[in-house]
Design an enzyme around this catalytic site. Structure first.
Site, PDB file in Angstrom:
ATOM      1  N   ARG A  21       1.465  -1.216   0.383  1.00 61.00           N
ATOM      2  CA  ARG A  21       0.047   0.271   0.017  1.00 61.00           C
ATOM      3  C   ARG A  21       0.461   1.390   0.324  1.00 61.00           C
ATOM      4  O   ARG A  21       0.671   2.167  -0.686  1.00 61.00           O
ATOM      5  CB  ARG A  21      -0.817   0.173   1.141  1.00 61.00           C
ATOM      6  CG  ARG A  21      -1.498   1.120   0.729  1.00 61.00           C
ATOM      7  CD  ARG A  21      -2.115   1.774   2.244  1.00 61.00           C
ATOM      8  NE  ARG A  21      -2.977   2.718   2.336  1.00 61.00           N
ATOM      9  CZ  ARG A  21      -2.414   4.413   2.220  1.00 61.00           C
ATOM     10  NH1 ARG A  21      -1.257   4.226   2.874  1.00 61.00           N
ATOM     11  NH2 ARG A  21      -3.000   5.101   2.179  1.00 61.00           N
ATOM     12  N   TYR A  28       1.506   6.497  -7.040  1.00 58.11           N
ATOM     13  CA  TYR A  28       0.625   7.092  -7.425  1.00 58.11           C
ATOM     14  C   TYR A  28       0.578   8.681  -6.619  1.00 58.11           C
ATOM     15  O   TYR A  28       0.351   9.484  -7.661  1.00 58.11           O
ATOM     16  CB  TYR A  28      -0.549   6.689  -6.342  1.00 58.11           C
ATOM     17  CG  TYR A  28      -2.003   5.754  -6.691  1.00 58.11           C
ATOM     18  CD1 TYR A  28      -1.332   5.091  -7.622  1.00 58.11           C
ATOM     19  CD2 TYR A  28      -1.978   5.471  -5.579  1.00 58.11           C
ATOM     20  CE1 TYR A  28      -1.408   3.924  -7.774  1.00 58.11           C
ATOM     21  CE2 TYR A  28      -2.565   3.859  -5.371  1.00 58.11           C
ATOM     22  CZ  TYR A  28      -2.282   3.076  -6.698  1.00 58.11           C
ATOM     23  OH  TYR A  28      -2.616   1.875  -7.486  1.00 58.11           O
ATOM     24  N   GLU A  40      -0.169  21.668 -16.205  1.00 59.94           N
ATOM     25  CA  GLU A  40      -0.465  22.150 -15.497  1.00 59.94           C
ATOM     26  C   GLU A  40       0.656  23.237 -15.496  1.00 59.94           C
ATOM     27  O   GLU A  40       1.445  23.090 -15.496  1.00 59.94           O
ATOM     28  CB  GLU A  40      -0.749  21.930 -13.656  1.00 59.94           C
ATOM     29  CG  GLU A  40      -1.847  21.219 -13.996  1.00 59.94           C
ATOM     30  CD  GLU A  40      -3.057  21.518 -14.275  1.00 59.94           C
ATOM     31  OE1 GLU A  40      -3.406  22.841 -14.375  1.00 59.94           O
ATOM     32  OE2 GLU A  40      -4.108  20.951 -15.071  1.00 59.94           O
ATOM     33  N   GLU A  81      -1.403  25.030  -4.906  1.00 58.49           N
ATOM     34  CA  GLU A  81      -1.726  25.021  -6.909  1.00 58.49           C
ATOM     35  C   GLU A  81      -1.938  23.479  -7.044  1.00 58.49           C
ATOM     36  O   GLU A  81      -2.708  23.487  -7.706  1.00 58.49           O
ATOM     37  CB  GLU A  81      -0.279  25.424  -7.414  1.00 58.49           C
ATOM     38  CG  GLU A  81      -0.534  25.859  -9.066  1.00 58.49           C
ATOM     39  CD  GLU A  81      -1.537  26.047  -9.591  1.00 58.49           C
ATOM     40  OE1 GLU A  81      -2.403  25.800 -10.310  1.00 58.49           O
ATOM     41  OE2 GLU A  81      -1.471  27.088  -9.038  1.00 58.49           O
ATOM     42  N   GLU A  88      -9.448  21.869 -10.510  1.00 54.72           N
ATOM     43  CA  GLU A  88     -10.249  21.963 -11.590  1.00 54.72           C
ATOM     44  C   GLU A  88     -10.658  20.827 -12.608  1.00 54.72           C
ATOM     45  O   GLU A  88     -11.581  20.928 -13.482  1.00 54.72           O
ATOM     46  CB  GLU A  88      -9.375  22.766 -12.464  1.00 54.72           C
ATOM     47  CG  GLU A  88      -9.181  24.226 -11.658  1.00 54.72           C
ATOM     48  CD  GLU A  88      -8.501  26.075 -12.657  1.00 54.72           C
ATOM     49  OE1 GLU A  88      -7.815  24.943 -12.795  1.00 54.72           O
ATOM     50  OE2 GLU A  88      -8.182  26.543 -12.528  1.00 54.72           O
ATOM     51  N   LYS A 106     -14.097  26.039  -9.104  1.00 57.49           N
ATOM     52  CA  LYS A 106     -12.479  26.898  -9.961  1.00 57.49           C
ATOM     53  C   LYS A 106     -12.418  28.503  -9.174  1.00 57.49           C
ATOM     54  O   LYS A 106     -11.555  28.629  -8.838  1.00 57.49           O
ATOM     55  CB  LYS A 106     -13.096  26.431 -11.339  1.00 57.49           C
ATOM     56  CG  LYS A 106     -13.204  25.557 -11.703  1.00 57.49           C
ATOM     57  CD  LYS A 106     -13.303  25.520 -13.557  1.00 57.49           C
ATOM     58  CE  LYS A 106     -12.527  24.353 -13.891  1.00 57.49           C
ATOM     59  NZ  LYS A 106     -12.805  24.395 -15.468  1.00 57.49           N
ATOM     60  N   ASP A 107     -13.475  29.142  -9.164  1.00 60.58           N
ATOM     61  CA  ASP A 107     -12.959  30.728  -8.618  1.00 60.58           C
ATOM     62  C   ASP A 107     -12.042  30.379  -7.380  1.00 60.58           C
ATOM     63  O   ASP A 107     -11.297  31.591  -6.578  1.00 60.58           O
ATOM     64  CB  ASP A 107     -14.169  31.766  -8.412  1.00 60.58           C
ATOM     65  CG  ASP A 107     -14.263  32.177 -10.684  1.00 60.58           C
ATOM     66  OD1 ASP A 107     -13.748  31.754 -11.366  1.00 60.58           O
ATOM     67  OD2 ASP A 107     -14.954  32.514 -10.397  1.00 60.58           O
ATOM     68  N   SER A 110      -9.591  29.717  -7.203  1.00 55.57           N
ATOM     69  CA  SER A 110      -7.906  30.530  -7.618  1.00 55.57           C
ATOM     70  C   SER A 110      -7.337  31.513  -6.545  1.00 55.57           C
ATOM     71  O   SER A 110      -6.487  31.763  -6.235  1.00 55.57           O
ATOM     72  CB  SER A 110      -8.948  30.813  -9.093  1.00 55.57           C
ATOM     73  OG  SER A 110      -7.516  32.291  -9.511  1.00 55.57           O
TER      74      SER A 110
END
Length: 136
Positions: A21, A28, A40, A81, A88, A106-107, A110
């Site tokens: 695990r 991952y 990104e 980020e 997003e 999303k805003d 941000s």
């Protein structure tokens, strides 16, 4: 109201605490980094800036705690980020058309990264000003 779950319920998607695990979780995580670098642009830019600024933290910080504070601000920007990018990506997967709630999510993400950038900027500005003031 969500359905009740018995206390004996165990998700088939959760694995047991084993070395396998831990290995998979690490794998991952690196896949997440690979996705961030591939898809990104903002993460790539912030990562490059952080790579440049990390050595400066050891110059500007007088004590180990000050160095940690400077490094913390850089890592905080990268962490937020990544979370914003995940939010997003999930929003884009849920619906491709314009949706006011997805836009709001999303805003908000941000805005979170913006606050981290402002916090990091002023923290670094303080240490830079102090560094050059000591030269006088």
């Amino acid at each position: 109201m969500p359905p009740k779950m018995s206390e004996d319920y165990e998700s088939p998607y959760k694995s047991k605490l084993t070395y396998n695990r831990i290995w998979n979780a690490t794998k991952y995580s690196f896949q997440g980094f690979r996705s961030a670098f591939k898809f990104e642009a903002s993460f790539c830019q912030e990562f490059l800036i952080a790579c440049f600024m990390c050595p400066l933290a050891f110059v500007l910080g007088r004590t180990p705690i000050e160095v940690i504070v400077l490094l913390f601000t850089l890592f905080l920007v990268l962490i937020v980020e990544l979370l914003n990018s995940a939010l997003e990506t999930l929003g884009d997967r849920i619906i491709n058309d314009y949706d006011e709630m997805i836009k709001r999510a999303k805003d908000l993400g941000s805005a979170a990264i913006f606050l981290c950038l402002v916090f990091s900027f002023f923290t670094w500005l303080y240490f830079v000003i102090r560094y050059f003031a000591d030269w006088s």
